[in-house]
Write a protein that holds these residues in place. Sequence first.
Motif, mmCIF file in Angstrom:
data_model
loop_
_atom_site.group_PDB
_atom_site.id
_atom_site.type_symbol
_atom_site.label_atom_id
_atom_site.label_comp_id
_atom_site.label_asym_id
_atom_site.label_seq_id
_atom_site.Cartn_x
_atom_site.Cartn_y
_atom_site.Cartn_z
ATOM 1 N N ASN A 139 -11.173 58.945 10.049
ATOM 2 C CA ASN A 139 -11.457 58.789 8.622
ATOM 3 C C ASN A 139 -12.187 57.484 8.323
ATOM 4 O OD1 ASN A 139 -11.220 60.158 6.105
ATOM 5 N ND2 ASN A 139 -9.701 58.649 5.447
ATOM 6 N N GLY B 214 -10.734 62.399 0.963
ATOM 7 C CA GLY B 214 -11.257 61.297 1.752
ATOM 8 C C GLY B 214 -12.554 61.675 2.438
ATOM 9 N N ASN C 51 -11.935 49.001 2.810
ATOM 10 C CA ASN C 51 -12.036 49.968 3.900
ATOM 11 C C ASN C 51 -12.896 51.174 3.508
ATOM 12 O OD1 ASN C 51 -10.421 48.462 5.653
ATOM 13 N ND2 ASN C 51 -8.537 49.408 4.890
ATOM 14 N N PHE C 52 -12.790 51.593 2.261
ATOM 15 C CA PHE C 52 -13.612 52.719 1.809
ATOM 16 C C PHE C 52 -15.097 52.392 1.960
ATOM 17 C CE2 PHE C 52 -10.074 53.779 -1.455
ATOM 18 C CZ PHE C 52 -9.333 54.393 -0.466
ATOM 19 N N HIS D 158 -8.842 55.382 -8.084
ATOM 20 C CA HIS D 158 -9.902 55.571 -7.091
ATOM 21 C C HIS D 158 -11.245 55.874 -7.748
ATOM 22 C CE1 HIS D 158 -7.748 55.951 -3.126
ATOM 23 N NE2 HIS D 158 -6.721 56.106 -3.935
ATOM 24 N N HIS E 5 -16.436 50.596 -5.239
ATOM 25 C CA HIS E 5 -15.305 50.009 -4.507
ATOM 26 C C HIS E 5 -15.607 48.590 -4.027
ATOM 27 C CE1 HIS E 5 -12.146 52.948 -4.589
ATOM 28 N NE2 HIS E 5 -12.970 53.925 -4.236
ATOM 29 N N ASN F 20 -18.554 55.061 -3.175
ATOM 30 C CA ASN F 20 -18.104 54.432 -1.931
ATOM 31 C C ASN F 20 -18.928 53.228 -1.523
ATOM 32 O OD1 ASN F 20 -15.912 56.069 -1.550
ATOM 33 N ND2 ASN F 20 -16.970 57.517 -0.233
ATOM 34 N N SER G 37 -16.244 51.893 5.797
ATOM 35 C CA SER G 37 -16.266 53.188 6.483
ATOM 36 C C SER G 37 -17.498 53.991 6.112
ATOM 37 C CB SER G 37 -15.013 53.997 6.139
ATOM 38 O OG SER G 37 -13.854 53.363 6.600
ATOM 39 N N SER H 281 -10.434 64.947 -5.612
ATOM 40 C CA SER H 281 -11.077 63.810 -4.960
ATOM 41 C C SER H 281 -12.314 64.303 -4.225
ATOM 42 C CB SER H 281 -10.090 63.087 -4.039
ATOM 43 O OG SER H 281 -10.608 61.837 -3.647
ATOM 44 N N SER I 127 -9.910 49.482 -0.990
ATOM 45 C CA SER I 127 -11.289 49.591 -1.470
ATOM 46 C C SER I 127 -12.281 49.045 -0.449
ATOM 47 C CB SER I 127 -11.453 48.845 -2.799
ATOM 48 O OG SER I 127 -10.988 49.624 -3.883
#
Length: 595
Positions: free
Chosen positions: A166, A130, A372-373, A440, A251, A247, A376, A214, A370
């Motif tokens: 996160n 993450g 939220n990714f 992912h 996503h 990201n 963020s 990841s 996705s």
Amino acid sequence: MRWSFGRFFVRGGAKSVAGACAAALLAAVLVPVTAVGSAAAPESRRVYTADGLEKLPAVKPVRACADVTGLDLDGVTDAPVTIRSATVVTTGAAAPYCEVRGTVAPANTIVVRLPVEGWTQRYVQTGCGGLCGSANINYGQAAGCPVVQDGTVASATTDMGHQGQNDGSWALDNPQAQIDFAYRGVHVTAQVAKALIEEFYGRRPAYSYFTGCSDGGREALMEAQRYPDDFDGIAAGAPANNMVVQNTFHHAWNVLTNKDENGDYILLADKLPLIHRAVLDACDALDGLTDGLLDDPRRCDFDPTTLVCAAGQDASTCLTAAQAAVVQRLHDGATDAQGRRLEVAISHEWGSELEWTLFVPARQGQTVASENFVTSFARYLAHTNAPNPGFQLSDLEFTAESFWKTVQSSSYLAATDPDLSAFRKSGGKLLLWHGWNDQHISPQGTLAYYDAMRETMGAATVDRFAKLYLFPGVAHCSGGAGPNTFDVLTPVMAWAESATQPGKIVASNVTDGSVTRTRPVYPYPRVARYDGTGSIDDAANFVAYTPSARPDADDYHWLGERLYSHGYQTWCKVVDGKLECRPTRTWLTARAGAV
């Protein structure tokens, strides 16, 4: 009591100058001088296990665990090191170890485990997933790795310069944390952990390894690219190495391409089993075996329009035309209005549909992972020195101009440089791996990187130090319908220690502690084929097969394909509260705003 040592740096760890002679004498007392590990033992006198690991003698500590808190580690790395605690842990451990907790300034939390008996001269550093923010040692896919199982390996990890959060907000007004997350945190942890190992045991590790999946896979490749002398062997799983594209456009597309003009979701998760069953019906037998797995999903030419409802058909058994179009777009990946690809083609492989709940919601109004990714990352990390806490998903424009503006931060966040010449020359070994059903991160990104390595360095050269494994049916880092428990750490160790090139890796399905299926996975492009005898759930009944021609995603042509090239990376520092990166002009930064 405090201990202080002058140092210079060599491959494998920090080497004590002032204490070198004393350490050598202590080592000679502890073990025979002819058996101190690969650095001293002639090749002809080395002994190896059946796994290909060197039989290294166990080394005892030369000081008590409690004394580690008194070590002065000034000069080990580029900033002060504070050791907060050192305690012996026995509960839940394969063998007792000294757990060291500390900080590399300004805020890199590190955790180091030092076996108090039986250390066999190996060091393993583990990655963090993450946006990190926690320091937990996790060996990942290392099922059956003997030195992990018996607790004879020293290990460490880091939170990469920030704690918790996160959601990415840790990066707001904290450019140093961004550098630590990008590449510095893992490197300084390696330097400090090796110095602690040397002072605790009186010698540096004979071999050092890194394993991560990841973002941990991105960290692994960042190490190979930027710090080629840190590790002898690296296992990089499902790497988020193209982090900025991943990201943002990847996503965001997962979410936005599934919205209608009113902002409602078109496809909901209750349709995913129907789609998955149709994919298997169409493609499962292409590899000669109907077993619920696609050994190479790229060979599947599934057409979602075959599921469009006929007149009068029960809606629960079919898709609307709009839903079928969403399925195709989710498979294909992000594009602009002209159809230019904004990520490597094939964003989600056929056969992975049951994992799509990451971005296909169960109900209207649900916020999927996705989304939220993207928020963020885009709010706090995507644009250098330009945080935007109010960013919403709809603010991202799927255009070439927006693409190149967004990916400028790839110069320090991405790990897509395919020129690993320095890592190869240092003797490093790389094991890349990815699950075909990853929801992912597309395995196509790892394939594109591997292809770029071979194009840049030459196929024969790459084959001598790097291998790629693709695991059928395996989701992101673990899980999925395919055999999803395996060991990537021992093969890379054996390669580094005995020059045993990785061959098949046997993966298992484990249910309630019992193995229900095993399958071999071979270095790409080889795949496993059933030999026609015995159970299809037994790896012994499969052989390696090399397809006559491998399919590819249009040779990985997409708008940002040049990101998989040399010469884009920068090194950053904090100047007046901002990131200042050098060189100021690379091929990537030079085209800021270009289309």
